[in-house]
Each structure stands twice: as structure tokens, then as C-alpha cells.
Design an enzyme around this catalytic site. Sequence first.
Site, short mmCIF file in Angstrom:
data_model
loop_
_atom_site.label_atom_id
_atom_site.label_comp_id
_atom_site.label_asym_id
_atom_site.label_seq_id
_atom_site.Cartn_x
_atom_site.Cartn_y
_atom_site.Cartn_z
N LYS A 13 17.55 8.69 -42.79
CA LYS A 13 17.66 8.56 -44.25
C LYS A 13 16.57 9.38 -44.97
CE LYS A 13 17.07 4.09 -44.10
NZ LYS A 13 16.84 3.94 -42.64
N ARG A 85 17.27 -3.83 -49.05
CA ARG A 85 17.35 -4.20 -47.64
C ARG A 85 17.83 -5.64 -47.47
NH1 ARG A 85 13.41 -0.14 -45.52
NH2 ARG A 85 13.15 -0.35 -43.29
N ARG A 124 9.51 10.07 -33.14
CA ARG A 124 9.11 10.42 -34.52
C ARG A 124 7.59 10.61 -34.61
NH1 ARG A 124 11.26 7.06 -39.62
NH2 ARG A 124 10.27 5.28 -38.58
N ARG A 157 3.74 6.38 -35.91
CA ARG A 157 3.60 5.15 -36.70
C ARG A 157 3.46 3.96 -35.76
NH1 ARG A 157 8.41 5.17 -41.13
NH2 ARG A 157 8.34 2.95 -40.62
N ARG A 168 12.53 -4.61 -35.51
CA ARG A 168 13.08 -3.99 -36.73
C ARG A 168 14.59 -3.88 -36.64
NH1 ARG A 168 9.94 1.36 -36.88
NH2 ARG A 168 10.92 1.74 -38.89
P1 ADP Z 1 14.73 6.86 -41.44
O1 ADP Z 1 14.15 7.35 -42.76
O2 ADP Z 1 16.17 6.48 -41.56
O3 ADP Z 1 13.91 5.77 -40.82
P2 ADP Z 1 13.86 9.48 -40.42
O4 ADP Z 1 14.44 10.42 -41.43
O5 ADP Z 1 12.40 9.24 -40.50
O6 ADP Z 1 14.69 8.07 -40.43
O7 ADP Z 1 14.27 10.02 -38.97
C1 ADP Z 1 13.84 9.34 -37.78
C2 ADP Z 1 13.45 10.35 -36.72
O8 ADP Z 1 14.62 11.03 -36.25
C3 ADP Z 1 12.50 11.45 -37.20
O9 ADP Z 1 11.65 11.79 -36.13
C4 ADP Z 1 13.42 12.63 -37.56
O10 ADP Z 1 12.78 13.88 -37.39
C5 ADP Z 1 14.56 12.44 -36.56
N1 ADP Z 1 15.88 12.77 -37.08
C6 ADP Z 1 16.34 12.60 -38.34
N2 ADP Z 1 17.64 12.96 -38.44
C7 ADP Z 1 18.01 13.37 -37.19
C8 ADP Z 1 19.23 13.88 -36.62
N3 ADP Z 1 20.34 14.01 -37.36
N4 ADP Z 1 19.23 14.19 -35.30
C9 ADP Z 1 18.12 14.03 -34.54
N5 ADP Z 1 16.95 13.57 -35.02
C10 ADP Z 1 16.89 13.24 -36.33
P1 AMP Z 2 10.66 2.19 -43.44
O1 AMP Z 2 9.65 3.24 -43.71
O2 AMP Z 2 11.82 2.22 -44.39
O3 AMP Z 2 11.09 2.15 -41.99
O4 AMP Z 2 9.92 0.80 -43.73
C1 AMP Z 2 8.77 0.40 -43.00
C2 AMP Z 2 8.50 -1.08 -43.24
O5 AMP Z 2 8.22 -1.32 -44.62
C3 AMP Z 2 9.66 -2.04 -42.92
O6 AMP Z 2 9.70 -2.38 -41.55
C4 AMP Z 2 9.31 -3.24 -43.81
O7 AMP Z 2 8.26 -4.02 -43.26
C5 AMP Z 2 8.77 -2.55 -45.06
N1 AMP Z 2 9.83 -2.26 -46.05
C6 AMP Z 2 10.27 -1.03 -46.46
N2 AMP Z 2 11.24 -1.15 -47.39
C7 AMP Z 2 11.45 -2.48 -47.57
C8 AMP Z 2 12.32 -3.24 -48.39
N3 AMP Z 2 13.22 -2.66 -49.21
N4 AMP Z 2 12.26 -4.60 -48.29
C9 AMP Z 2 11.37 -5.19 -47.48
N5 AMP Z 2 10.53 -4.54 -46.67
C10 AMP Z 2 10.55 -3.18 -46.72
#
Ligand code: ADP
Ligand code: AMP
Length: 215
Positions: A13, A85, A124, A157, A168
Site C-alpha cells: 500500500k 483499520r 523490507r 522495522r 499483525r
Molecule cells: P504496506 O504499506 O502495505 O505495509 P509496503 O509498501 O511497505 O507495504 O511494502 C512491503 C514490502 O514489500 C516493501 O519491502 C516493498 O519494497 C515490497 N513490495 C511492495 N510492493 C511489492 C510488489 N508488488 N512486489 C514485491 N515486493 C513489493
Molecule cells: P503500518 O505502518 O501501517 O504497518 O502500521 C504500523 C503499526 O502502527 C500498526 O501495527 C499499528 O500498531 C499502528 N497503526 C497504524 N495505523 C493504524 C490504525 N489506523 N489504527 C490503529 N493502529 C494503527
Amino acid sequence: MNLVFLGPPGAGKGTQAKRLSQELGLLHISTGDLLREAVRNKTDLGLKAKEYMDRGELVPDDLIIAMIEEVLPEGGGVIFDGFPRTIAQARALDDLLQKKGLTLNAVIYFEVDDEKVVERLSGRRVCKTCGAVYHVKFNPPKEDEICDKCGSPLIQREDDKEEVVRNRLRVYRDQTAPLIDYYRQKSLLYTVDASKDIDQVYSSLREVIDAKERN
Ligand code: ADP
Ligand code: AMP
């Protein structure tokens, strides 16, 4: 245009939101990024949120909703990434948009299975300084462990470590996945196959958005 990006952690995302927001001139609001900034700055919110984030639990709705109220611009034009969420957050967003005379145009559901999610989260890497996101295999930096954009070191992270990831995913299934039906019933849900590579996912996303803009 106001969009919600919905899907499990690691679905891609944030990666897509960064690109789409730049191309369309939308504001990218990532609640995860805002919370991590609050934790870094040790604000009141950050101090309260940290324990939940470390365990991979959701931060309480009232804190999240107050944070969104603070950052939502009057005229809208937003991609909400990782928010809402919970059903309570979704209802609060409906109310907030209505109060401001704004509408939600589409909810993009990033569909991808758990196995891919674990693979993506475990590889990641994020920049300590500017927050840019990489993947050791799927989106590597030019120089190992160094950010292309600002030259700072990349880190993993804490909540991307395996034990927290499993929690998660559970939390996502129990509390966030019900939003798929919530938005489907409102005819706002558009599903994108998020298991493809980054460029392919972006193309599917653009198809949905471009069709929306034409209507
Ligand atoms: P989210 O915001 O949904 O948690 P991220 O955008 O941070 O996900 O993506 C999670 C990991 O996967 C990152 O390391 C990113 O570089 C990688 N990634 C994102 N989209 C793709 C894809 N379509 N194919 C492979 N890896 C991806
Ligand atoms: P993310 O970066 O979206 O993976 O979020 C990291 C962490 O932040 C999650 O595991 C939650 O602990 C918190 N968090 C992010 N967005 C929300 C939300 N909309 N509601 C509650 N917790 C959130």
C-alpha cells in the site's frame, strides 16, 4: 479525489501510495508513518502508541481518529494508507468527510496471500532518516543497506520481525478484514491483484483510478 488503501500489512500500500500521490498531486496520509514519527519525537501520542505498535496491536481508535482530524486538509485530495483499520474508524471517517462536505471516491483493496506478505515484510528495509522503503530482493537499493535518496543507513522495522508479523496478520484478519465487506456494501470496493510486481500493481491501480476519473 479521496481514496482508501486497504489490505494486509506488507501488501504494498505504501509503495503504491507514494507513487500515485506524486503523480496525481494527492496528499499521502499513512497513519503508520505518522505514528512512527510521533514515537520518534516522544510526543504524548507517541508515548501512548509505542507499546501497541511494538506488539503489533492496533493503537486505540480514539487516538487514531483525533490524529486524522488534525491532518485532514479542508479541501480533501487524500490517499489514506493503513486507515481505517476498524469498523469504528471507518464510521468516524464517514462522519468526518461528511462534516467537511467531502466524499470517499474509492477503496482499493490490495489482495495478496499471507505467504507473500511474510516474504515482503521480512525483506523490507526502511531508511532511518527519510523513511524511503526498499526490499532486499524485490526493490533493492543501488548500494547495499544505503538509501538511494539520502545516503542514510537502512534498517529493519522492529515490528517486521517474525513474531510480531504473525500477530499483525492475526489482528488484520480479526479487526481490519471486515472492512472489505463494509465497503463492498457501499459499492466503493475495487480489488487489485497485489501479488504481481510493483509496476504491474501500479498499472492495475491506474486502470481503476483512471476509470473512476472518467466517470
Ligand atoms: P504496506 O504499506 O502495505 O505495509 P509496503 O509498501 O511497505 O507495504 O511494502 C512491503 C514490502 O514489500 C516493501 O519491502 C516493498 O519494497 C515490497 N513490495 C511492495 N510492493 C511489492 C510488489 N508488488 N512486489 C514485491 N515486493 C513489493
Ligand atoms: P503500518 O505502518 O501501517 O504497518 O502500521 C504500523 C503499526 O502502527 C500498526 O501495527 C499499528 O500498531 C499502528 N497503526 C497504524 N495505523 C493504524 C490504525 N489506523 N489504527 C490503529 N493502529 C494503527
